[in-house]
Design a protein around this motif. Structure first.
Motif, PDB file in Angstrom:
ATOM      1  N   THR A 611       0.833  -1.197   0.000  1.00  0.00           N
ATOM      2  CA  THR A 611       0.000   0.000   0.000  1.00  0.00           C
ATOM      3  C   THR A 611       0.870   1.250   0.000  1.00  0.00           C
ATOM      4  N   GLY A 612       0.269   2.352  -0.346  1.00  0.00           N
ATOM      5  CA  GLY A 612       0.943   3.637  -0.270  1.00  0.00           C
ATOM      6  C   GLY A 612      -0.074   4.755  -0.184  1.00  0.00           C
ATOM      7  N   THR A 613       0.115   5.646   0.772  1.00  0.00           N
ATOM      8  CA  THR A 613      -0.758   6.820   0.895  1.00  0.00           C
ATOM      9  C   THR A 613       0.167   7.996   1.141  1.00  0.00           C
ATOM     10  N   THR A 614       0.169   8.956   0.265  1.00  0.00           N
ATOM     11  CA  THR A 614       1.275   9.898   0.241  1.00  0.00           C
ATOM     12  C   THR A 614       0.856  11.349   0.215  1.00  0.00           C
ATOM     13  N   ASP A 615       1.843  12.173   0.495  1.00  0.00           N
ATOM     14  CA  ASP A 615       1.746  13.609   0.265  1.00  0.00           C
ATOM     15  C   ASP A 615       0.423  14.208   0.742  1.00  0.00           C
ATOM     16  N   GLU A 616       0.195  14.094   2.044  1.00  0.00           N
ATOM     17  CA  GLU A 616      -1.021  14.640   2.654  1.00  0.00           C
ATOM     18  C   GLU A 616      -2.292  14.131   1.976  1.00  0.00           C
ATOM     19  N   ARG A 617      -2.234  12.837   1.576  1.00  0.00           N
ATOM     20  CA  ARG A 617      -3.380  12.164   0.949  1.00  0.00           C
ATOM     21  C   ARG A 617      -3.789  12.796  -0.383  1.00  0.00           C
ATOM     22  N   TYR A 618      -2.806  13.261  -1.141  1.00  0.00           N
ATOM     23  CA  TYR A 618      -3.070  13.658  -2.516  1.00  0.00           C
ATOM     24  C   TYR A 618      -3.118  12.432  -3.422  1.00  0.00           C
ATOM     25  N   ALA A 619      -2.510  11.337  -2.964  1.00  0.00           N
ATOM     26  CA  ALA A 619      -2.479  10.117  -3.769  1.00  0.00           C
ATOM     27  C   ALA A 619      -2.488   8.906  -2.857  1.00  0.00           C
ATOM     28  N   ALA A 620      -3.148   7.847  -3.303  1.00  0.00           N
ATOM     29  CA  ALA A 620      -3.158   6.574  -2.589  1.00  0.00           C
ATOM     30  C   ALA A 620      -2.966   5.458  -3.611  1.00  0.00           C
ATOM     31  N   TRP A 621      -2.242   4.411  -3.217  1.00  0.00           N
ATOM     32  CA  TRP A 621      -1.857   3.350  -4.143  1.00  0.00           C
ATOM     33  C   TRP A 621      -2.064   1.966  -3.542  1.00  0.00           C
ATOM     34  N   PHE A 622      -2.258   1.015  -4.432  1.00  0.00           N
ATOM     35  CA  PHE A 622      -1.969  -0.376  -4.115  1.00  0.00           C
ATOM     36  C   PHE A 622      -1.312  -0.983  -5.346  1.00  0.00           C
ATOM     37  N   VAL A 623      -0.140  -1.548  -5.128  1.00  0.00           N
ATOM     38  CA  VAL A 623       0.581  -2.241  -6.195  1.00  0.00           C
ATOM     39  C   VAL A 623       0.804  -3.670  -5.722  1.00  0.00           C
ATOM     40  N   GLY A 624       0.361  -4.610  -6.521  1.00  0.00           N
ATOM     41  CA  GLY A 624       0.469  -5.999  -6.097  1.00  0.00           C
ATOM     42  C   GLY A 624       0.577  -6.944  -7.271  1.00  0.00           C
ATOM     43  N   TYR A 625       0.689  -8.233  -6.951  1.00  0.00           N
ATOM     44  CA  TYR A 625       0.926  -9.195  -8.016  1.00  0.00           C
ATOM     45  C   TYR A 625       0.672 -10.613  -7.543  1.00  0.00           C
ATOM     46  N   THR A 626       0.462 -11.467  -8.512  1.00  0.00           N
ATOM     47  CA  THR A 626       0.502 -12.914  -8.343  1.00  0.00           C
ATOM     48  C   THR A 626       1.660 -13.383  -9.227  1.00  0.00           C
ATOM     49  N   PRO A 627       2.001 -14.671  -9.229  1.00  0.00           N
ATOM     50  CA  PRO A 627       3.092 -15.100 -10.108  1.00  0.00           C
ATOM     51  C   PRO A 627       2.815 -14.861 -11.592  1.00  0.00           C
ATOM     52  N   ASN A 628       1.546 -14.691 -11.987  1.00  0.00           N
ATOM     53  CA  ASN A 628       1.255 -14.537 -13.412  1.00  0.00           C
ATOM     54  C   ASN A 628       0.666 -13.186 -13.808  1.00  0.00           C
ATOM     55  N   MET A 629       0.441 -12.274 -12.876  1.00  0.00           N
ATOM     56  CA  MET A 629      -0.019 -10.920 -13.217  1.00  0.00           C
ATOM     57  C   MET A 629       0.431  -9.927 -12.156  1.00  0.00           C
ATOM     58  N   ALA A 630       0.782  -8.715 -12.620  1.00  0.00           N
ATOM     59  CA  ALA A 630       1.124  -7.626 -11.704  1.00  0.00           C
ATOM     60  C   ALA A 630       0.282  -6.415 -12.066  1.00  0.00           C
ATOM     61  N   GLY A 631      -0.249  -5.739 -11.065  1.00  0.00           N
ATOM     62  CA  GLY A 631      -1.114  -4.593 -11.337  1.00  0.00           C
ATOM     63  C   GLY A 631      -0.886  -3.463 -10.359  1.00  0.00           C
TER      64      GLY A 631
END
Length: 761
Positions: A611-631
């Motif tokens: 997860t990522g929540t940044t810069d006074e909540r101007y942006a929030a992220w989730f970056v994740g993956y399985t062995p066959n896909m990354a998103g």
């Protein structure tokens, strides 16, 4: 031996001789040039002979521009794009009525004369003399074809178009000489076929096939006599005789063509009379051009494909050459877009974020080990209306995207990978206090050192005061402990981190270099979702990084021939050892299982992410993956103005947005749909020895927050991943920063986000 021309006429030598006598007259008639005196005519004729001799012997015929079709990986159509909507068809696929109609109205003696129709010239001169103006021309169908070739060759260059259409005797001389050549080389049938395919019929339709589809939604081979007459009549003046905008004028013109067809014996007078009574019978198909017409929400993927074609040297050494090939079209581009993944991404985006929301979301999916981009979507559709945009929020600025967004704590695994490659054990423990000054000095590249300002030292803190170390790597990653990762980068140095980022394809979205400052550990540099998805695909493929690709194959049709073009290939290289990647996979599985990314879990299917929540909540992220896909999923305000505090997204109100709460579920739904029916694969994990840190009475994985039972908040929230203004959950109080930020400590999103202050010593 020269080819025999169909339709009779004089030989090329005879035509050339006759040409010298009538070229000026023909030019004057067609171009509407008034010759002031006989003396001027003689001078012009002398110049015409010299110009004729100086002209090149062969006319270069450019390939006709046609539509380009963009397909998904399964062969389904995404969109059609073109500079000129044209589909070239052979004469056998053009209605005989159409062939007769165009000859009757444009050049009824087409099969009797050669390239120049002397009788037509004399007839036109006589009529123009009687009317006192230029009411009739004498240009043959062959001459008109040559003129259209000049226009086609000019493309979209306004200067060249003006030169190709200028009303001068010089242009007529060139046109007439090439008409003689064309008559000799092609013959009447081929000239007629080429003319019907090249000429403009109005309403963005070039060539008779496109015109038949535009006005009647049928193929050119199926045109009736009255329909053929209508199209043939348009050619003289597509704007004046436009049947869509002026039915009465178009009807009069159509009837003129029908009368002419009857006069030359192509149809009977009874047929003409019946056809003249018929309504126009339009069944107009609107022009469907460009990525705005893309299906499956793939407008931005389509636009990315176009950008790849126009920028990658594999399609041409210069940008002008690439643009020329693209504009000529006739391409069939099969892309890497997986329709199942694209559908899943768009459905999840639509379910969680509305296009009218104050903030937007963008998501990308990449296949580990190949670099293939499987999906790309965003909540604000491709277009020009309110709540629409042409900026691709998923990609770098150079590929049609924006300036990017700070990824926050989703950058921390890159720091961890660099440390592991540097020999750091996976159970490394740091004191990780709640608050600290940046350690100083810190080594950077090229023998430089970053030094904190002793008079006003840059400081940072964790999410809340309960996050106090010591922590090991596993727990610090699961809880996204800021001070742990700053101690880590200060220990190994900045250069190994920026080097690892480069190996993983992680670059700033605006193209600037990554700065040599320790705050990059907290994700202060703006990235695009595609960059982050592709970076995490490196972990999924056990350390092999593959550059992203969007195009599988390209075929190009020129005339009757189809050829394959070379396409960009993904370049794969080892960014880290398999053991390092397996260790990161082990750490990031913990984030989804017991850390800040619980809401992004895929149930029984193994997954990992951050997860990522940044810069006074101007942006929030989730970056994740399985062995066959990354998103990667990003949520935020593209303009970097609206903080995600007290906000409604997708019809749901949020006091504060966290990476695990909004982007996480989007990612989970997107990946679940994309992976449905796909094999369930597991990671290669490693055993990480227990570092046995002191017992803090906190075994529930929530970072020791007093969160009132919420249990789903990120451990990386707040300014730059918890640096300032973190949140301790729904039931607690937000801690108040007890330190000052020195001037120049942070360059925010608007001006580059180069991280903390200090100096190099």
């Amino acid at each position: 031996m020269p080819k025999k021309r169909s339709g009779g006429g004089l030989s090329p030598t005879q035509q050339a001789a006759k040409f010298l006598g009538v070229s000026v007259l023909a030019g004057a008639v067609l171009a509407g040039i008034a010759l002031p005196a006989v003396g001027a005519l003689g001078l012009a004729a002398k110049g015409s002979v010299e110009s004729f001799d100086e002209l090149p012997a062969n006319m270069k015929t450019p390939p006709l521009s046609q539509r380009t079709t963009i397909l998904d990986a399964d062969g389904g159509q995404i969109a059609t794009v073109y500079s000129r909507d044209r589909t070239v068809v052979p004469l056998k696929d053009i209605s005989p009525y159409m062939q007769k109609a165009i000859v009757a109205i444009e050049d009824s003696r087409f099969y009797q004369h050669g390239a120049v129709d002397l009788k037509g010239v004399l007839r036109a001169l006589n009529k123009n003399a009687q009317t006192g103006g230029v009411s009739e021309g004498a240009s043959t169908l062959t001459q008109q074809y040559v003129k259209n070739v000049f226009i086609e060759e000019a493309g979209d260059d306004p200067t060249k178009v003006a030169q190709a259409t200028q009303q001068t005797i010089g242009r007529k001389i060139r046109e007439l000489k090439y008409a003689i050549q064309v008559e000799e080389e092609l013959g009447k049938k081929k000239i007629l076929e080429n003319y019907l395919n090249i000429t403009f019929f109005g309403q963005q339709a070039y060539g008779v096939e496109a015109a038949a589809q535009r006005y009647f939604s049928k193929s050119a081979k199926d045109l009736t006599v009255e329909q053929a007459a209508l199209l043939a009549g348009i050619v003289q003046s597509p704007s004046r005789y436009d049947p869509v905008n002026d039915e009465a004028e178009a009807t009069k013109r159509r009837n003129t063509v029908l009368q002419r067809m009857a006069a030359v014996g192509d149809i009977s007078r009874a047929q003409a009379a019946d056809a003249m009574k018929a309504p126009l019978g339009l069944k107009v198909s609107k022009p469907k051009n460009g990525c705005i017409t893309a299906v499956k929400g793939a407008g931005f993927f389509c636009d990315y494909v176009r950008e790849v074609f126009l920028t990658d040297p594999v399609f041409g050494k210069t940008k002008e050459r690439r643009a020329k090939i693209w504009n000529q079209g006739g391409l069939t581009i099969r892309t890497t877009m997986d329709p199942q993944s694209q559908k899943a991404a768009q459905r999840s985006i639509k379910d969680h974020v509305y296009k009218s929301d104050e903030v937007a979301t963008a998501a990308s999916i990449v296949q580990p080990g190949t670099g293939k981009i499987l999906a790309m979507g965003q909540s604000r559709p491709y277009g020009f209306k309110k709540n629409e945009t042409q900026i691709n929020l998923s990609v770098d600025q150079s590929m049609g995207g924006g300036m990017g967004y700070q990824p926050g704590s989703t950058f921390k695994p890159i720091v961890a990978a660099a440390a592991l490659e540097d020999g750091m054990p996976a159970n490394k423990v740091y004191s990780s206090p709640y608050q600290m000054a940046y350690p100083s000095p810190v080594s950077a590249c090229d023998g430089k050192r970053w030094v904190n300002d002793p008079n006003s030292p840059a400081k940072l803190q964790n999410e809340n005061s309960s996050e106090v170390g010591p922590y090991d790597m596993r727990e610090a990653t699961a809880k996204s402990v800021n001070t742990y990762y700053v101690q880590m980068i200060s220990d190994i140095g900045i250069c190994p981190v920026t080097t690892m980022a480069k190996k993983m394809g992680v670059v700033r979205a605006d193209g600037d270099k990554m700065p040599q400052v320790p705050s990059i550990a907290l994700g202060t540099q703006e990235m695009s979702p595609l960059t982050m998805a592709n970076a995490y695909a490196t972990f999924a493929s056990r350390g092999m990084h593959c550059t992203p690709v969007a195009i599988e194959s390209v075929s190009r049709r020129v005339g009757d021939k189809t050829s394959s073009l070379e396409v960009p290939k993904s370049t794969c290289s080892r960014a880290m050892s398999e053991n390092t990647a397996d260790t990161i996979n082990t750490l990031l599985k913990g984030v989804v299982e017991d850390g800040t990314g619980k809401k992004a879990g895929l149930g029984s299917r193994p997954s990992a992410g951050k997860t990522g929540t940044t810069d006074e909540r101007y942006a929030a992220w989730f970056v994740g993956y399985t062995p066959n896909m990354a998103g990667a999923v990003w949520v935020g305000d593209p303009a970097h103005k609206r903080k995600m505090v007290g906000i409604t997204i997708g019809g749901r109100s949020y006091g504060k947005v966290f990476g695990g709460e909004v982007p996480g579920p989007i990612w989970g739904d997107m990946m679940s749909g994309a992976l449905e029916g796909k094999p369930v694969e597991d990671f290669n994990t490693v055993h990480i020895p227990d570092s046995k840190p002191r017992d803090r009475g906190d075994d529930d994985g929530d970072g020791g927050r007093d969160d009132g039972g919420n249990g789903d908040n990120d451990g990386d929230d707040g300014f730059i991943g918890g640096l300032v203004g973190g949140n301790n959950g729904g039931g607690g109080d937000e801690p108040t920063p007890s330190f000052s930020i020195p001037e120049g400590f942070i360059r925010g999103q608007g001006n580059g986000g180069n991280g903390n202050g200090g100096r190099f010593g």
